[in-house]
Design an enzyme around this catalytic site. Sequence first.
Site, PDB file in Angstrom:
ATOM      1  N   ARG A  37       0.826  -1.206   0.000  1.00 10.45           N
ATOM      2  CA  ARG A  37       0.000   0.000   0.000  1.00 10.45           C
ATOM      3  C   ARG A  37       0.866   1.265   0.000  1.00 10.45           C
ATOM      4  NH1 ARG A  37      -5.291  -0.056   0.707  1.00 10.45           N
ATOM      5  NH2 ARG A  37      -5.332   1.850   1.988  1.00 10.45           N
ATOM      6  N   ASP A  55       1.209  -1.141  10.566  1.00 18.33           N
ATOM      7  CA  ASP A  55      -0.172  -1.517  10.860  1.00 18.33           C
ATOM      8  C   ASP A  55      -0.558  -0.942  12.215  1.00 18.33           C
ATOM      9  OD1 ASP A  55      -2.627  -2.668  11.299  1.00 18.33           O
ATOM     10  OD2 ASP A  55      -2.010  -4.692  10.756  1.00 18.33           O
ATOM     11  N   ASN A  81      -4.951  10.982  10.659  1.00 15.41           N
ATOM     12  CA  ASN A  81      -6.078  10.793   9.760  1.00 15.41           C
ATOM     13  C   ASN A  81      -6.581   9.354   9.733  1.00 15.41           C
ATOM     14  OD1 ASN A  81      -7.631  11.445   7.030  1.00 15.41           O
ATOM     15  ND2 ASN A  81      -6.347   9.641   6.635  1.00 15.41           N
ATOM     16  N   TYR A 152     -17.603   3.431  16.973  1.00 12.86           N
ATOM     17  CA  TYR A 152     -17.010   4.467  16.128  1.00 12.86           C
ATOM     18  C   TYR A 152     -17.254   5.853  16.718  1.00 12.86           C
ATOM     19  CZ  TYR A 152     -16.104   7.510  12.156  1.00 12.86           C
ATOM     20  OH  TYR A 152     -15.630   8.509  11.355  1.00 12.86           O
ATOM     21  N   LYS A 156     -14.392   8.617  18.010  1.00 15.05           N
ATOM     22  CA  LYS A 156     -14.233   9.985  17.515  1.00 15.05           C
ATOM     23  C   LYS A 156     -14.353  11.011  18.654  1.00 15.05           C
ATOM     24  CE  LYS A 156     -12.629   8.865  14.577  1.00 15.05           C
ATOM     25  NZ  LYS A 156     -11.431   9.254  13.802  1.00 15.05           N
ATOM     26  N   VAL A 183     -18.940  12.377   3.884  1.00 12.19           N
ATOM     27  CA  VAL A 183     -18.629  12.447   2.457  1.00 12.19           C
ATOM     28  C   VAL A 183     -18.445  11.045   1.882  1.00 12.19           C
ATOM     29  CG1 VAL A 183     -17.632  14.745   2.549  1.00 12.19           C
ATOM     30  CG2 VAL A 183     -16.179  12.777   3.017  1.00 12.19           C
ATOM     31  N   THR A 185     -16.540   8.728   0.809  1.00 13.43           N
ATOM     32  CA  THR A 185     -15.311   7.946   0.796  1.00 13.43           C
ATOM     33  C   THR A 185     -15.662   6.479   1.009  1.00 13.43           C
ATOM     34  OG1 THR A 185     -15.059   8.218   3.184  1.00 13.43           O
ATOM     35  CG2 THR A 185     -14.008   9.871   1.770  1.00 13.43           C
TER      36      THR A 185
END
Length: 261
Positions: A37, A55, A81, A152, A156, A183, A185
């Site tokens: 990647r 990782d 990010n 999740y 956040k 958005v 993604t």
Amino acid sequence: MSRIFITGSADGLGLMAARELITNGHSVWLHARTDARVRGALSAAPGAAGALAGDLASIAQTRALADAVNEVGHFDAVIHNAGIGFREPRVSTEDGLEHVFQINVLAPYLLSALIARPRRLVYLSSGLHRSGEPALADLQWERRPWNGSQAYSDSKLYDTVLAFAFARRWPDVLANALEPGWVATKMGGASAPDDLSLAPVTQAWLAAGDDPATDVSGAYFYHQRPRDVHPAARDQAFQDELLDQCATLSGIALPKGASSQ
């Protein structure tokens, strides 16, 4: 020109922010989970200064990534990010930790603690952080029935808490959080209603620091404008408790005092 390291920048918002920063003349280092990647990230972001693999679901690999970042040299900004989303089943990592928490929260804690302190720290949160539960008794979801959306949202909220905790503890660092919007993604899904072109702008803006409006710390932004946060994010006792939990789980205590950089 600033030197900026961006976690999770092989695709999605991290890659978009990297491209914007490169276009504006900054020196950007990318990050991806694997060497394969990493190669893809470098192809997708021409002009990047380099890329590192690690990782974030592994404490050992996250520590090695921090070492690799420090070997590259001092960075002006780090953008935290990388993250995984709300559709995840519960998975235990090699460290025996719940993987949404480890990737979204423990990894940025570890990298913040171990990377030579930059001038700017940027943490990606989400509007869903306002649905996070300010409770730390069962961080690993060992007693509660699994709820990916709640895990999740909690993560956040914790990312926002980290930003404000570092802003308070490290007065020589400008630490802030932001929400990019919902958005389209890989994480957000094809039906997400917000403007994708605006989603990476705020993190790039905060990291570059070219605008005097970014010379703040302990702030939360949406599209370059301040936005209210969950009240628990500004609770200093809650901040300290989360930092203590992360230190216990990772075995890495948070450095104290001002940076020598």
